[in-house]
Design a protein around this motif. Structure first.
Motif, PDB file in Angstrom:
ATOM      1  N   PHE A 195       0.831  -1.208   0.000  1.00  0.00           N
ATOM      2  CA  PHE A 195       0.000   0.000   0.000  1.00  0.00           C
ATOM      3  C   PHE A 195       0.863   1.254   0.000  1.00  0.00           C
ATOM      4  CE2 PHE A 195      -2.118   3.455   2.307  1.00  0.00           C
ATOM      5  CZ  PHE A 195      -3.107   3.737   1.386  1.00  0.00           C
ATOM      6  N   LEU A 196       1.925   1.279   0.818  1.00  0.00           N
ATOM      7  CA  LEU A 196       2.789   2.459   0.864  1.00  0.00           C
ATOM      8  C   LEU A 196       3.488   2.703  -0.474  1.00  0.00           C
ATOM      9  CD1 LEU A 196       4.326   2.239   4.441  1.00  0.00           C
ATOM     10  CD2 LEU A 196       2.594   3.835   3.595  1.00  0.00           C
ATOM     11  N   THR A 197       3.868   1.631  -1.145  1.00  0.00           N
ATOM     12  CA  THR A 197       4.464   1.770  -2.478  1.00  0.00           C
ATOM     13  C   THR A 197       3.440   2.379  -3.440  1.00  0.00           C
ATOM     14  OG1 THR A 197       5.931  -0.118  -2.104  1.00  0.00           O
ATOM     15  CG2 THR A 197       5.534   0.517  -4.398  1.00  0.00           C
ATOM     16  N   GLY A 198       2.232   1.826  -3.440  1.00  0.00           N
ATOM     17  CA  GLY A 198       1.174   2.355  -4.294  1.00  0.00           C
ATOM     18  C   GLY A 198       0.826   3.794  -3.954  1.00  0.00           C
ATOM     19  N   PHE A 199       0.776   4.092  -2.663  1.00  0.00           N
ATOM     20  CA  PHE A 199       0.460   5.446  -2.210  1.00  0.00           C
ATOM     21  C   PHE A 199       1.520   6.436  -2.699  1.00  0.00           C
ATOM     22  CE2 PHE A 199       0.380   8.960   0.782  1.00  0.00           C
ATOM     23  CZ  PHE A 199      -0.975   9.219   0.910  1.00  0.00           C
ATOM     24  N   ALA A 200       2.791   6.049  -2.609  1.00  0.00           N
ATOM     25  CA  ALA A 200       3.873   6.934  -3.046  1.00  0.00           C
ATOM     26  C   ALA A 200       3.812   7.169  -4.558  1.00  0.00           C
ATOM     27  CB  ALA A 200       5.220   6.349  -2.641  1.00  0.00           C
ATOM     28  N   ILE A 201       3.538   6.108  -5.315  1.00  0.00           N
ATOM     29  CA  ILE A 201       3.407   6.265  -6.771  1.00  0.00           C
ATOM     30  C   ILE A 201       2.209   7.152  -7.088  1.00  0.00           C
ATOM     31  CG2 ILE A 201       2.970   5.046  -8.948  1.00  0.00           C
ATOM     32  CD1 ILE A 201       4.530   2.646  -7.663  1.00  0.00           C
ATOM     33  N   THR A 202       1.113   6.944  -6.382  1.00  0.00           N
ATOM     34  CA  THR A 202      -0.079   7.785  -6.544  1.00  0.00           C
ATOM     35  C   THR A 202       0.249   9.249  -6.277  1.00  0.00           C
ATOM     36  OG1 THR A 202      -1.634   6.027  -6.015  1.00  0.00           O
ATOM     37  CG2 THR A 202      -2.378   8.266  -5.571  1.00  0.00           C
ATOM     38  N   PHE A 203       1.028   9.504  -5.241  1.00  0.00           N
ATOM     39  CA  PHE A 203       1.402  10.873  -4.900  1.00  0.00           C
ATOM     40  C   PHE A 203       2.214  11.514  -6.029  1.00  0.00           C
ATOM     41  CE2 PHE A 203       4.133  14.087  -2.914  1.00  0.00           C
ATOM     42  CZ  PHE A 203       3.158  14.921  -2.414  1.00  0.00           C
ATOM     43  N   VAL A 204       3.149  10.759  -6.605  1.00  0.00           N
ATOM     44  CA  VAL A 204       3.955  11.297  -7.710  1.00  0.00           C
ATOM     45  C   VAL A 204       3.065  11.582  -8.925  1.00  0.00           C
ATOM     46  CG1 VAL A 204       5.837  10.816  -9.334  1.00  0.00           C
ATOM     47  CG2 VAL A 204       6.088  10.193  -6.920  1.00  0.00           C
ATOM     48  N   ILE A 205       2.206  10.629  -9.291  1.00  0.00           N
ATOM     49  CA  ILE A 205       1.295  10.821 -10.425  1.00  0.00           C
ATOM     50  C   ILE A 205       0.421  12.047 -10.192  1.00  0.00           C
ATOM     51  CG2 ILE A 205      -0.729   9.869 -11.636  1.00  0.00           C
ATOM     52  CD1 ILE A 205       0.519   7.060 -11.158  1.00  0.00           C
ATOM     53  N   SER A 206      -0.168  12.139  -9.015  1.00  0.00           N
ATOM     54  CA  SER A 206      -1.076  13.246  -8.697  1.00  0.00           C
ATOM     55  C   SER A 206      -0.352  14.583  -8.682  1.00  0.00           C
ATOM     56  CB  SER A 206      -1.753  12.988  -7.346  1.00  0.00           C
ATOM     57  OG  SER A 206      -2.483  11.797  -7.386  1.00  0.00           O
TER      58      SER A 206
END
Length: 167
Positions: free
Chosen positions: A72-83
């Protein structure tokens, strides 16, 4: 891990930003037509495929093992970069190429509103116009377009890709 997050975040951010730019050019070229929201949200889901790929790559890098939390933290970090890329591209476009976006968008929404919805839509557009006078609100509103979708994709990806042992 950081390389994985940045690579997947930047690739996802590029995809969603290209579609956003295309939709804005469409809106400028055809001010009477509302861009298709399905295309916009589809581009977000397409960009968030990189969240899934990033979680999967992280699991592979850890010998096939990843906990739900780490996934989840990996996905969250990628989401943050995309956003964040999405927000930054929007700010550049808004302030440099489309500063009258809110006026044009309001006109389009009100022109396409049904008569029984006109009062509510007018109130909504006036509220958005007021919010758009504050740069912090522009940033927050833009994050709210994309970030919640990424969090959901991160949760789903973490749930399906977690693997606590390499068996």
């Amino acid at each position: 891990m950081k390389n994985n997050i940045l690579k997947n975040g930047i690739l996802g951010g590029i995809i969603v930003s290209i579609v956003m730019i295309s939709m804005l050019f469409y809106m400028k070229a055809y001010p009477d037509r509302e861009p298709n929201a399905i295309i916009g949200f589809s581009s977000m889901f397409l960009a968030f495929i990189f969240v899934i790929l990033g979680i999967k790559q992280e699991r592979t890098n850890n010998n096939g093992v990843i906990t739900f939390g780490k996934a989840f933290l990996t996905g969250f970090a990628i989401t943050f970069v995309i956003s964040t890329l999405y927000v930054l591209v929007w700010l550049v476009i808004y302030y440099n190429f489309f500063p009258d976006f809110m006026e044009k968008y309001s006109e389009m929404v009100l022109k396409n509103a049904k008569p029984e919805e006109l009062a509510a839509k007018t109130t909504e557009m006036n509220q958005m116009a007021a919010w758009y006078k504050n740069p912090l609100m522009i940033i927050l509103l833009t994050y709210m377009e994309i970030f919640p979708i990424g969090i959901v994709v991160s949760l789903i990806g973490a749930l399906f890709l977690k693997r606590n042992s390499s068996s």
